[in-house]
Write an enzyme that holds these catalytic residues in place. Structure first.
Site, PDB file in Angstrom:
ATOM      1  N   HIS A   1      16.848  89.038 -23.836  1.00 28.21           N
ATOM      2  CA  HIS A   1      16.710  90.048 -22.788  1.00 28.21           C
ATOM      3  C   HIS A   1      16.072  89.491 -21.515  1.00 28.21           C
ATOM      4  O   HIS A   1      16.199  90.086 -20.443  1.00 28.21           O
ATOM      5  CB  HIS A   1      15.915  91.262 -23.295  1.00 28.21           C
TER       6      HIS A   1
ATOM      7  N   GLY B   1       6.378  89.831 -19.450  1.00 33.02           N
ATOM      8  CA  GLY B   1       6.284  88.436 -19.019  1.00 33.02           C
ATOM      9  C   GLY B   1       5.940  87.515 -20.172  1.00 33.02           C
ATOM     10  O   GLY B   1       6.180  86.309 -20.120  1.00 33.02           O
TER      11      GLY B   1
ATOM     12  N   SER C   1       7.388  87.802 -23.031  1.00 34.66           N
ATOM     13  CA  SER C   1       8.611  87.669 -23.819  1.00 34.66           C
ATOM     14  C   SER C   1       9.095  86.224 -23.812  1.00 34.66           C
ATOM     15  O   SER C   1       9.254  85.606 -22.767  1.00 34.66           O
ATOM     16  CB  SER C   1       9.703  88.573 -23.252  1.00 34.66           C
TER      17      SER C   1
ATOM     18  N   ASP D   1      17.589  88.976 -30.372  1.00 32.29           N
ATOM     19  CA  ASP D   1      16.985  88.808 -29.043  1.00 32.29           C
ATOM     20  C   ASP D   1      16.503  87.374 -28.810  1.00 32.29           C
ATOM     21  O   ASP D   1      15.350  87.138 -28.426  1.00 32.29           O
ATOM     22  CB  ASP D   1      15.823  89.786 -28.841  1.00 32.29           C
TER      23      ASP D   1
END
Length: 265
Positions: A72, A179, A181, A103
């Site tokens: 993502h 941030g 991630s 993801d």
């Protein structure tokens, strides 16, 4: 006699306090050493469009010129830069492989020369294990946080959840924010046990990471030598954006001309 017992008890309590302080200092020293060794392999991913920053995330090196992050973070990105701990900026060539269900994404950064982080073997994580996360919450690169693995959920969060219903997920208490991630979640040995991915709103310390096993599966089934997709052209505007804007302008101008002629008629 009572005084002697009191002195012995006081001595025991003092010794216990000293041992706790020493253990705390040792743990802090371990985190400092782990962070120092890991930071050079962790990057701030800066998403740009038209020459300006529009978003950020985190990634980490898994092999030469190959960076792991969340899908993502880079999905639909126009251009991505990888900024290392020393402030150097490297262009991300594109996506080598992606797994939207878990993801995850693997990015090609040809000019990035940093040591890969070791990936822990699947099934090596247990609830209560100490973890450290190094990432870029809100774009603040090199941020270190720690906590524990609060749960290992190989079957996901369940059908009632809006995310990761059936895919494997780790639940951790180490703080993460937008941030973060794509940040590596490290064990006490400095091995990556997961990739920070999200936090659940409405609770406390309900943070999630994709297990390293899912990342190893993606690497094993992918051709890591070629790009699966590239980002839109970097610069002030990509070709598609230019064509789109020109097309909109032409249509708008044609409508104005048509309206003007109707008014004259």
């Amino acid at each position: 006699m009572k005084r002697r017992r009191a002195l012995v008890l006081a001595a025991v309590l003092l010794l216990a306090a000293l041992l706790l302080l020493a253990a705390g200092d040792a743990a802090a020293q371990e985190i400092r050493e782990l962070a120092s060794a890991t930071r050079p392999s962790v990057v701030l991913l800066r998403l740009t469009e038209g020459g300006r920053a529009v978003g950020s995330g985190t990634g980490f090196v898994v092999q030469g010129g190959l960076v792991a992050t969340n899908h993502h973070v880079v999905d639909r990105a126009r251009a991505v830069e990888a900024v290392t701990d020393d402030g150097a900026t490297h262009a991300v060539a594109g996506i080598v492989a992606a797994d939207a269900a878990n993801d995850l994404a693997l990015l090609s950064v040809p000019t990035l020369d940093a040591a890969p982080l070791p990936l822990a073997a699947p099934g090596s994580v247990e609830p209560g294990d100490r973890v450290v996360v190094i990432g870029s919450p809100l774009g603040l690169a090199g941020t270190v946080s720690d906590g524990i693995v609060s749960a290992v959920r190989p079957d996901g969060l369940g059908e009632a959840s809006r995310v990761f219903r059936t895919t494997p997920i780790l639940q951790i208490t180490a703080p993460i924010s937008p941030g973060s991630s794509g940040s590596p979640v490290l064990d006490a040995e400095g091995e990556v046990i997961g990739v920070a991915v999200a936090y659940l709103v409405g609770g406390q310390s309900l943070n999630l990471a994709v297990p390293t096993g899912s990342l190893l599966d993606l690497m094993a089934r992918s051709d890591l030598t070629t790009l699966d997709s590239t980002f839109a052209a970097a610069g002030p505007a990509g070709l598609w954006e230019i064509a789109r804007n020109v097309g909109i302008s032409v249509v708008f101008f044609a409508l104005l001309v048509f309206a003007y002629r109707r008014m004259r008629d």
